[in-house]
Structures are given as structure tokens and as C-alpha cells.
Design a protein around this motif. Structure first.
Motif, PDB file in Angstrom:
ATOM      1  N   GLY A   1      10.048  36.740 -12.459  1.00 17.93           N
ATOM      2  CA  GLY A   1       8.915  37.494 -12.986  1.00 17.93           C
ATOM      3  C   GLY A   1       7.835  37.744 -11.948  1.00 17.93           C
TER       4      GLY A   1
ATOM      5  N   GLY B   1      10.606  41.907 -10.388  1.00 15.83           N
ATOM      6  CA  GLY B   1      11.150  41.714 -11.733  1.00 15.83           C
ATOM      7  C   GLY B   1      10.330  42.434 -12.797  1.00 15.83           C
TER       8      GLY B   1
ATOM      9  N   ALA C   1      11.532  45.658 -14.964  1.00 13.79           N
ATOM     10  CA  ALA C   1      11.581  45.576 -16.430  1.00 13.79           C
ATOM     11  C   ALA C   1      10.757  46.700 -17.060  1.00 13.79           C
ATOM     12  CB  ALA C   1      11.066  44.208 -16.883  1.00 13.79           C
TER      13      ALA C   1
ATOM     14  N   VAL D   1      13.437  39.482 -19.492  1.00  8.47           N
ATOM     15  CA  VAL D   1      12.967  38.876 -18.239  1.00  8.47           C
ATOM     16  C   VAL D   1      12.998  37.367 -18.421  1.00  8.47           C
ATOM     17  CG1 VAL D   1      11.036  38.622 -16.623  1.00  8.47           C
ATOM     18  CG2 VAL D   1      11.431  40.829 -17.744  1.00  8.47           C
TER      19      VAL D   1
END
Ligand code: FES
Length: 512
Positions: free
Chosen positions: A43, A47, A51, A63
Motif C-alpha cells: 500500500g 499499490g 488500485a 489491496v
């Protein structure tokens, strides 16, 4: 984080300005097994941006983040949004040719506009500000390099020029200056972007560490301790891939740490973002502080992770350097980050390897993660949608340039791994009684090698320092009070808990 007296003697609060000035997130852990379209592991900027872009394209995304989103490398950046990556373009043209060098240039310049357009589209309050970026020469010799870089960058279509005047109070010999660059508060930007992900089948899970990935021809499974996530594609946005089916990446990247101080000056900082061309990197930029004043972020002092040195010296050297340029009114923050360098200086972005086409990686950003991470999100989103991406070729993970430099890099890495697996560098030294409060070291405990840290209350924390990834011996990082593995950059806290992969298992405890 716990500090020993040694770390306490360092300048500033041991906290990232970005993390301290944003609220902590509280996304839930994975509640059990799940099916989705795409799983994103990690994250950080890569990431979360991936997403957000995939969700906007109509995909259901999950995620999975081992800790809290944006608290890893992204939370410890200097957050320059720039395609000026110190000196790279003359070298890229030489190594890759103009066409692929152009791809790298365009991908990074386009990433600035991607961030700007997301800020505009979602009205994200993140102190986004256009700023020029400079790489400045500190010697006559590097003046030629900087001028050549300006020519090379301009030939690739970048907004570059050689300038004589650098508005820093340091002795300089000209600079390459890029117009149309930017800076922002990365966590304000990314936490807002993350808040747009949940809903319509998309989710974010925190405190969920991915342990394993299986790619069964378009049906991929990510195993965690809390359940499995099954999807058509997986994006490994964890920097170092914890899953390396071809067994290749582990010899093709070098982990590197660097340091930052958040300082206050008695005078306004000149508009712009700066990095030097000579010797150890020194980087400067300013940022609006919460009290309406100005925080100046000075960074640099990079070194290979896990070097057997007192890492506190890097903060001290950075402080001395900053004071050599400006009288500092105060030092408010200090933080450090880790990134990876690839053989040829260009990240690996795309399918992991032949036979693993549904697992994507994005790694090796060489400290330029704001633009390379955003470019990675765009490239991988295109790939998952089956769309051609104009920059994919230069980033292809399966490229291999059999240049002498690449061979030297591989030989060096294998040599380092052998030394560290054998523990030739982190040799046991002294007895338990010799370990002072705030100190960590490798020694022999009851006939076994142990990594020992004595905290400020005198309590001993003892672990088996053998990295659970591939068996190198971790070294004590005195500045961060962690065990850092020199081979691929796994990091553990003083009790052996994993805080940075590729390791997914904690170090074992030793009796102490
Ligand atoms: Fe690979 Fe430690 S990170 S052996």
C-alpha cells in the motif's frame, strides 16, 4: 519506535514529517478467503495508485498491506515529483539508445501530469506545487556532466536547460534545470486516493501480510495468515518481490538506505528542488509546515543496507553538511528510507517472468519512486486491461544488457551474499556484559550466534540474526534500532519482527 541513548543523541524527532502530519488509517485486516479481479500487494504509491486506476477502469481490487498503508518507503520519501533523476539521461542514451531513453523520460514526465490531474480531478488538498528541479555541479569536472545531461534530456523532449545560477548559498558550477516539475505532501495525496478505493467490490486490508503467491494460469492465489485472495492478476508493489519464482531478482538488485532531516531556516528557502551531481547525494526542497512556516527537507548519505557501520554517523554527516550550507534554526525531524538499485539503473516493471504473466512487479526505483511508482501504476493498469503501453519496453523485467557493468554488479552481489551468508562481516564480538544500553551487536550466546540489543531500561532483546529470507546474517542498524539484512534488504525490529520484506517470517528469539 524505541530509542537507545545513542539514537536519542541524534538530531530531531525520529519521525517522518509526512506520517506525523496525517491521521493513522484503520482499514480492517482480511476477514477470510476472498475472490476479486486484481490483488495488489503493498500500500505505497505504486499499490494505491494502481488500485485507484484499476477501480476507475471498472475492476474490483483488493489491496493487501502488511502494516499501515503509506507507512513504508512511501512514508519516508523526500517526495519530489520530477523526471530529473540526478544524472541519468546521457547514460540511458548510451546504454539503451535514444528510443528507450525517450520512453523512460516520457514515462516520468507524464507521471507528473498523472499526479497533477488526479489532484485536480479529486480536488485533493496535498500542497501540490509546481517547482523547477535542479541537479547542480559542485566542481569544474561535474560542470561538463551537468551540461551534457541538459543536452541529453533536451534531446529526449524534456524541459531541460543548462543554467549558470543556482539559487542555493553553496559554491556551484552551474546546473541542469527542469521546468514543469512539482512537489506535494505524498501522504495527503495518497490517503485521499486510497479513500476512493473501497466500494463497488474493491477493498483495502491492513495488518495482512502476504506470504506466498501462486499463479495457476490466470487464477492467482495470494496466501496470507488470515486467508487467501484469489484473482486474475496480482501486482507485487512491495519493492523487493517477496515471491521470486524464477530466482532471478535476488541477484539483480541492491538495497540502499538514505536519510532525511526536516529543518528550519532563518531565511526563506529558494523556490525549487535541488540535488548535487558530485559524490554522495545531497538533496534539498522545502515544504509548508503545519504552523504556516516552512520546513526544509535535506536528504542523502545513501549506502548499501546492512553495511557493518554505525548508521548514526549518516544522520550526523547529513547534519554537518546541512550546517555547512545554511545556519539551521532547528532540526525538527529525522527519518530514513530504503530503496533498491537495479543493474542498469532502470526499474523492473511488468510481468514477473515467463510462465508468471499474471503476476506483475514494480521495483528498483533508485530513490525516484514518486514518478517511477506512478508510471508503474499506469503501465501495469494498461497491461492488465490488455492495452499497449508506450513505455513498457524500457522497464521490461526480462531485459538483460550483458554489459560489463552488469556483470560486475552480479559478481559483486554474489560475493556480498557469500560473505554475509558466511557471517564473515557480522562477526561475533564481545560478551553480553559488554553491550551497553542502546547498543546492538552480534555475539555468541550459549554457543550460538545471537543478535543482541540492550534497551534503555537494560532489558536484553536477543534474536537469531540469520535472515529468514535466504540465510544471510543481518547487521545492527544503530540509527533505526533494527536488524537489517545486507543481501536483499529485509529488516526486523529488535525483537525480530519483520518490518520490511522480502522476508515474511520473523527472526527466531534467542535466550538472553
Ligand atoms: Fe534475502 Fe536476507 S533479505 S537473505
Amino acid at each position: 519506535m524505541e530509542h537507545g541513548p545513542g539514537a536519542d543523541s541524534l538530531p530531531g524527532r525520529h519521525e517522518s514529517f509526512w506520517i506525523e502530519t496525517t491521521p493513522e488509517t484503520s482499514y480492517p485486516p482480511l476477514p477470510g478467503n476472498l475472490e476479486t479481479d486484481v490483488t495488489v500487494v503493498g500500500g505505497g504509491i505504486t499499490g494505491i495508485t494502481t488500485a485507484a486506476l484499476l477501480k476507475r477502469a471498472g475492476y474490483a481490487v483488493a489491496v493487501i498491506e502488511a502494516g499501515r498503508i503509506c507507512h513504508g518507503v512511501t512514508g519516508h520519501t523526500t517526495a519530489k515529483i520530477t523526471s530529473l533523476h540526478r544524472l541519468i539521461y546521457a547514460e540511458l542514451i548510451d546504454r539503451f539508445g535514444s528510443r528507450q531513453a525517450h520512453q523512460y523520460a516520457e514515462a516520468n514526465q507524464a507521471a507528473i501530469e498523472t499526479i497533477a490531474s488526479l489532484v485536480r480531478e479529486y480536488d485533493i488538498p496535498c500542497s501540490f506545487e509546481p517547482k523547477p528541479a535542479y541537479t547542480y555541479a559542485e566542481s569544474e569536472e561535474s560542470r561538463d556532466l551537468v551540461a551534457a545531461e541538459a543536452d541529453a534530456a533536451r534531446s529526449l523532449g524534456l524541459p531541460a536547460a543548462f543554467v549558470e545560477d543556482v539559487p542555493l548559498p553553496a559554491r556551484t558550477y552551474g546546473a541542469v534545470r527542469f521546468a514543469d516539475q512539482a512537489q506535494f505532501h505524498p501522504l495527503k495525496y495518497l490517503l485521499h486516493l486510497a479513500s476512493l478505493v473501497p466500494g463497488d467490490g474493491s477493498r483495502i486490508y491492513e495488518k495482512t501480510r502476504a506470504l506466498e503467491v501462486q499463479d495457476n494460469g490466470g487464477r492467482c492465489t495470494v496466501r496470507t495468515a488470515l486467508g487467501t485472495v484469489t484473482s486474475r492478476a496480482v501486482v507485487l508493489a512491495t519493492h523487493y518481490p517477496f515471491y521470486d519464482a524464477p530466482g532471478f531478482y535476488f541477484a539483480r538488485m541492491e538495497p540502499s538506505r538514505s536519510y532525511a532531516l526536516g529543518v528550519r531556516l532563518d531565511e526563506p528557502f529558494p523556490a525549487g528542488m535541488y540535488i548535487n551531481a558530485d559524490g554522495p547525494a545531497h538533496s534539498w526542497r522545502s515544504q509548508p509546515a503545519v504552523d504556516g512556516g516552512e520546513l526544509v527537507i535535506v536528504g542523502g548519505m545513501e549506502h548499501r543496507t546492512g553495511e557493518d557501520v554505525d548508521t548514526r554517523e549518516h544522520y550526523r554527516s547529513l547534519e554537518a553538511y546541512a550546517r555547512s550550507v545554511y545556519p539551521l534554526r532547528s532540526i525538527d525531524y529525522r527519518w530514513s528510507a530504503q530503496d533498491y538499485l537495479t543493474i542498469d539503473g532502470v526499474p523492473y516493471i511488468g510481468p514477473l517472468a515467463a510462465g508468471h504473466e499474471n503476476v506483475y512487479i514494480a521495483t528498483g526505483f533508485r530513490k525516484w519512486g514518486m514518478t517511477n511508482g506512478t508510471a508503474a501504476a499506469t503501465i501495469i493498469t494498461d497491461m492488465i486491461q490488455g492495452r499497449a503501453n508506450p513505455w513498457a519496453e524500457v522497464y521490461a523485467p526480462d531485459r538483460f544488457k550483458p554489459a560489463a557493468a552488469a556483470r560486475r554488479f552480479l559478481v559483486h552481489n554474489i560475493d556480498v551474499a557469500e560473505k554475509y551468508i558466511g557471517g564473515a562481516i557480522s562477526r561475533p564480538a564481545g560478551d553480553l556484559a559488554d553491550v551497553a544500553p542502546g547498543e546492538g551487536r552480534i555475539l555468541m550466546l550459549e554457543g550460538k550466534k545471537a543478535g543482541v540489543f540492550r534497551d534503555r531500561e537494560g532489558k536484553v532483546h536477543a534474536v537469531n540474526p540469520t535472515c529468514t529470507h535466504l540465510g544471510c546474517v543481518a547487521a545492527w542498524n544503530s540509527a533505526e534500532e533494527t536488524w537489517d539484512c545486507p543481501c536483499h534488504g529485509s529488516r526486523y525490529d529488535a525483537d525480530g519482527k519483520v518490518i520490511h520484506g522480502p522476508a515474511v517470517k520473523d527472526l527466531k528469539q534467542r535466550g538472553g
